[in-house]
Design a protein around this motif. Structure first.
Motif, mmCIF file in Angstrom:
data_model
loop_
_atom_site.group_PDB
_atom_site.id
_atom_site.type_symbol
_atom_site.label_atom_id
_atom_site.label_comp_id
_atom_site.label_asym_id
_atom_site.label_seq_id
_atom_site.Cartn_x
_atom_site.Cartn_y
_atom_site.Cartn_z
ATOM 1 N N ARG A 105 -15.490 -39.563 -0.334
ATOM 2 C CA ARG A 105 -15.646 -40.618 0.676
ATOM 3 C C ARG A 105 -17.080 -41.128 0.652
ATOM 4 N NH1 ARG A 105 -15.341 -35.853 3.477
ATOM 5 N NH2 ARG A 105 -17.194 -35.232 4.684
ATOM 6 N N ALA A 106 -17.285 -42.243 1.356
ATOM 7 C CA ALA A 106 -18.616 -42.811 1.547
ATOM 8 C C ALA A 106 -18.712 -43.313 2.977
ATOM 9 C CB ALA A 106 -18.868 -43.956 0.563
ATOM 10 N N PHE A 107 -19.910 -43.248 3.535
ATOM 11 C CA PHE A 107 -20.108 -43.796 4.877
ATOM 12 C C PHE A 107 -21.512 -44.350 4.997
ATOM 13 C CE2 PHE A 107 -20.781 -39.190 5.090
ATOM 14 C CZ PHE A 107 -22.059 -39.100 5.618
ATOM 15 N N GLY A 108 -21.641 -45.282 5.941
ATOM 16 C CA GLY A 108 -22.922 -45.962 6.138
ATOM 17 C C GLY A 108 -22.969 -47.280 5.393
ATOM 18 N N GLU A 109 -23.750 -48.195 5.919
ATOM 19 C CA GLU A 109 -23.999 -49.486 5.303
ATOM 20 C C GLU A 109 -25.290 -50.042 5.866
ATOM 21 O OE1 GLU A 109 -21.338 -52.624 6.521
ATOM 22 O OE2 GLU A 109 -20.729 -51.471 8.273
ATOM 23 N N GLN A 110 -25.775 -51.130 5.286
ATOM 24 C CA GLN A 110 -27.026 -51.702 5.757
ATOM 25 C C GLN A 110 -26.844 -52.274 7.155
ATOM 26 O OE1 GLN A 110 -29.003 -54.268 3.018
ATOM 27 N NE2 GLN A 110 -30.290 -55.218 4.561
ATOM 28 N N PRO A 140 -26.415 -47.252 15.054
ATOM 29 C CA PRO A 140 -26.319 -45.834 14.715
ATOM 30 C C PRO A 140 -25.303 -45.608 13.596
ATOM 31 C CG PRO A 140 -26.379 -46.098 17.082
ATOM 32 C CD PRO A 140 -26.265 -47.478 16.508
ATOM 33 N N GLY A 141 -25.654 -44.745 12.653
ATOM 34 C CA GLY A 141 -24.773 -44.474 11.523
ATOM 35 C C GLY A 141 -24.961 -45.415 10.360
ATOM 36 N N MET A 142 -25.814 -46.433 10.520
ATOM 37 C CA MET A 142 -26.145 -47.338 9.420
ATOM 38 C C MET A 142 -27.510 -46.957 8.841
ATOM 39 S SD MET A 142 -24.905 -51.054 10.867
ATOM 40 C CE MET A 142 -23.179 -51.395 11.168
ATOM 41 N N PHE A 143 -27.789 -47.445 7.633
ATOM 42 C CA PHE A 143 -29.016 -47.059 6.954
ATOM 43 C C PHE A 143 -29.687 -48.258 6.282
ATOM 44 C CE2 PHE A 143 -25.844 -43.618 6.440
ATOM 45 C CZ PHE A 143 -26.443 -42.642 7.217
ATOM 46 N N ILE A 144 -30.991 -48.128 6.100
ATOM 47 C CA ILE A 144 -31.751 -49.011 5.222
ATOM 48 C C ILE A 144 -32.734 -48.115 4.476
ATOM 49 C CG2 ILE A 144 -33.284 -51.008 5.015
ATOM 50 C CD1 ILE A 144 -32.227 -52.047 7.648
ATOM 51 N N ARG A 145 -32.489 -47.895 3.216
ATOM 52 C CA ARG A 145 -33.275 -46.997 2.368
ATOM 53 C C ARG A 145 -33.213 -45.537 2.831
ATOM 54 N NH1 ARG A 145 -38.979 -47.919 1.206
ATOM 55 N NH2 ARG A 145 -39.228 -48.820 3.259
ATOM 56 N N GLY A 176 -19.822 -38.521 8.925
ATOM 57 C CA GLY A 176 -20.637 -39.716 9.102
ATOM 58 C C GLY A 176 -20.717 -40.245 10.511
ATOM 59 N N GLN A 177 -20.176 -39.513 11.481
ATOM 60 C CA GLN A 177 -20.259 -39.963 12.870
ATOM 61 C C GLN A 177 -21.661 -39.699 13.402
ATOM 62 O OE1 GLN A 177 -17.515 -38.069 15.553
ATOM 63 N NE2 GLN A 177 -18.438 -38.957 17.377
ATOM 64 N N ASN A 205 -27.891 -48.726 -2.131
ATOM 65 C CA ASN A 205 -26.614 -49.155 -1.567
ATOM 66 C C ASN A 205 -26.515 -48.814 -0.081
ATOM 67 O OD1 ASN A 205 -25.382 -50.409 -3.797
ATOM 68 N ND2 ASN A 205 -24.742 -48.440 -4.645
ATOM 69 N N ASN A 206 -27.583 -48.233 0.492
ATOM 70 C CA ASN A 206 -27.681 -47.985 1.934
ATOM 71 C C ASN A 206 -26.518 -47.172 2.484
ATOM 72 O OD1 ASN A 206 -30.026 -49.880 2.157
ATOM 73 N ND2 ASN A 206 -28.445 -51.388 1.639
ATOM 74 N N ARG A 207 -26.196 -46.074 1.793
ATOM 75 C CA ARG A 207 -25.052 -45.283 2.233
ATOM 76 C C ARG A 207 -25.175 -43.847 1.735
ATOM 77 N NH1 ARG A 207 -20.430 -47.674 -1.998
ATOM 78 N NH2 ARG A 207 -21.524 -47.005 -3.900
ATOM 79 N N ILE A 208 -24.258 -43.002 2.232
ATOM 80 C CA ILE A 208 -24.118 -41.629 1.762
ATOM 81 C C ILE A 208 -22.773 -41.521 1.059
ATOM 82 C CG2 ILE A 208 -24.074 -39.207 2.417
ATOM 83 C CD1 ILE A 208 -26.717 -40.637 3.037
ATOM 84 N N GLN A 209 -22.762 -40.905 -0.125
ATOM 85 C CA GLN A 209 -21.515 -40.670 -0.838
ATOM 86 C C GLN A 209 -21.263 -39.167 -0.956
ATOM 87 O OE1 GLN A 209 -19.833 -43.385 -3.702
ATOM 88 N NE2 GLN A 209 -21.897 -44.043 -4.270
ATOM 89 N N VAL A 210 -19.993 -38.798 -0.903
ATOM 90 C CA VAL A 210 -19.594 -37.393 -0.883
ATOM 91 C C VAL A 210 -18.662 -37.108 -2.054
ATOM 92 C CG1 VAL A 210 -18.610 -35.539 0.525
ATOM 93 C CG2 VAL A 210 -19.719 -37.496 1.639
ATOM 94 N N PHE A 211 -18.890 -35.960 -2.722
ATOM 95 C CA PHE A 211 -18.087 -35.546 -3.871
ATOM 96 C C PHE A 211 -17.666 -34.086 -3.698
ATOM 97 C CE2 PHE A 211 -20.920 -38.905 -5.065
ATOM 98 C CZ PHE A 211 -20.193 -39.711 -5.922
ATOM 99 N N ASP A 212 -16.503 -33.747 -4.231
ATOM 100 C CA ASP A 212 -16.050 -32.363 -4.139
ATOM 101 C C ASP A 212 -16.769 -31.500 -5.179
ATOM 102 O OD1 ASP A 212 -14.799 -32.631 -6.641
ATOM 103 O OD2 ASP A 212 -12.807 -32.931 -5.784
ATOM 104 N N PRO A 213 -16.580 -30.175 -5.174
ATOM 105 C CA PRO A 213 -17.303 -29.313 -6.106
ATOM 106 C C PRO A 213 -17.050 -29.620 -7.581
ATOM 107 C CG PRO A 213 -16.419 -28.011 -4.305
ATOM 108 C CD PRO A 213 -15.846 -29.387 -4.162
ATOM 109 N N ASP A 214 -15.968 -30.325 -7.882
ATOM 110 C CA ASP A 214 -15.685 -30.700 -9.271
ATOM 111 C C ASP A 214 -16.276 -32.058 -9.645
ATOM 112 O OD1 ASP A 214 -14.210 -28.354 -9.811
ATOM 113 O OD2 ASP A 214 -12.445 -29.218 -8.819
ATOM 114 N N GLY A 215 -16.934 -32.701 -8.702
ATOM 115 C CA GLY A 215 -17.559 -33.988 -8.990
ATOM 116 C C GLY A 215 -16.690 -35.191 -8.712
ATOM 117 N N ASN A 216 -15.553 -34.985 -8.061
ATOM 118 C CA ASN A 216 -14.655 -36.099 -7.739
ATOM 119 C C ASN A 216 -15.097 -36.783 -6.439
ATOM 120 O OD1 ASN A 216 -12.801 -35.506 -9.937
ATOM 121 N ND2 ASN A 216 -12.167 -33.736 -8.728
ATOM 122 N N PHE A 217 -15.042 -38.098 -6.449
ATOM 123 C CA PHE A 217 -15.416 -38.857 -5.258
ATOM 124 C C PHE A 217 -14.461 -38.552 -4.113
ATOM 125 C CE2 PHE A 217 -14.661 -42.612 -2.603
ATOM 126 C CZ PHE A 217 -15.928 -42.800 -2.071
#
Length: 382
Positions: free
Chosen positions: A281-286, A290-295, A324-325, A267-279
């Protein structure tokens, strides 16, 4: 005397003549192309070919900007540590461990981690073990190379605050834990992992996170009892990047507050979860900005809380804020120092040394993050 004549059919049927024709054609092509090459060479001399930057002077960003990352060196195998050759201990001989040339060199490094003693752990899938490069004492050890440990495809490695090593094995669907001296403490995860990859440890909350690329989720275990606790995420719908779900997550990292960062690779991104596993935020895209990802693959934090993400398509690693900056990109495609082909894992130790694995040319490249000096920070405040 019979005339030396050959027909077209004879030329086709004679291997020697076929080779002669091929060599003749190749020579003709060389003669035709050589003037062009010679001219190109003359032009390059006239224009002046820029000399490569010596490895010892490689920094990012380049001058005149203030450098924030510098190149240190690389590790490719045992021979760099005072020419050490692997010697079998009496335990190895009793256990029937055979000495092989393959264990002298990195072959397919992926996961990388560092402990408080300055030792660097590298999971090598082709060697079926973990290299332990002791930079302080200039020696090399191994993990998983003798019974009762069992490894076939080691991928992820992580070290906790007690210098215990956790290694995921994608073939055996399990995680092995070793004490600082290399003794196996336990094996877990065989019933909860489909294809374990990257590993991260939250020492404060006593948890081990394992990215499961095949099951598209993160498995969470107790780092002391090795008991399974719960899963984070699950597979996102085909063709959709659903928040809180994954498509082949490969690596994980935990920040100082216990937040989990996951490279959601396809999905070409980073996802962030709290210590309890709750979503969270997410950042990045294909993309290529700068700040974007591919694999994206390897992910890590430095002591100041900066996030590092290795990208297998860009063949570089980006440094970002936890939000994500983008701050800086290091590297690019190539085989020279500071360049990568098939970049994979990344780790940062307590001294701001950055360790990056690459699978082509089979090496670990070492960099150093250069933090701001106290005087610089005070000048900014003034």
């Amino acid at each position: 005397m019979r005339a030396c004549r050959t027909t077209g059919e004879e030329r086709k049927s004679s291997p020697a003549l076929r080779r002669w024709w091929q060599q003749s054609l190749a020579a003709l092509l060389m003669l035709l192309l050589c003037p062009a090459w010679s001219l190109a060479g003359d032009q390059s001399k006239k224009k002046g070919t820029p000399k490569p930057i010596p490895a010892a002077k490689l920094v990012w960003p380049p001058p005149p900007q203030r450098p924030r990352v510098r190149y240190v060196g690389e590790i490719t195998g045992v021979e760099q540590f005072q020419g050490q050759q692997k010697k079998r201990s009496w335990m190895d001989r009793v256990a029937g461990v055979k000495e092989t040339n393959a264990q002298t060199y990195l072959l397919k490094p992926y996961g990388v981690a560092a402990d408080s003693r300055g030792r660097v752990y590298v999971a090598d899938a082709a060697n079926r073990l973990v290299f332990v490069f002791d930079q302080t004492n200039k020696k090399v050890e191994y993990r998983g190379h003798r019974a009762p440990a069992q490894m076939a495809l080691p991928v992820g490695v992580a070290v906790d605050d007690r210098d215990r090593l956790f290694v995921s094995d994608s073939h055996f669907h399990q995680v092995s834990c070793f004490d600082p001296e290399g003794e196996l403490l336990g094996v877990f995860g065989s019933g909860q992992l489909a294809r374990g990859a990257g590993v991260a440890v939250d020492s404060q909350r006593r948890r081990v996170y394992v990215a499961d690329s095949k099951a598209h989720r993160i498995a969470v275990f107790d780092s002391d009892s090795f008991a399974f606790l719960h899963y984070v995420g699950g597979p996102s719908a085909r063709g959709e990047a659903e928040l809180g779900k994954f498509s082949a997550p490969t690596n994980v990292a935990v920040d100082s507050k216990g937040f989990l960062f996951v490279t959601d690779t396809w999905n070409n991104r980073i996802q962030v979860f709290d210590p309890d596993g709750n979503f969270v935020r997410a950042f990045g895209e294909q993309g290529v900005a700068p700040g974007m990802f591919i694999r994206p693959k390897g992910i890590a934090f430095d002591p100041e809380g900066h996030l590092y993400v290795a990208d297998a398509e860009f063949n570089n690693f980006q440094i970002l804020t936890a939000e994500g900056q983008p701050l800086l990109a290091v590297g690019g495609f190539g085989v020279d120092p500071g360049q990568f082909v098939l970049i994979a894992g990344i780790a940062v130790d307590k001294n701001n040394r950055i360790y990056v694995t690459q699978q082509w040319r089979s090496r670990v490249q070492i960099f150093e993050y250069l933090p701001e000096k106290p005087a610089d920070t005070q000048a900014k405040r003034d």
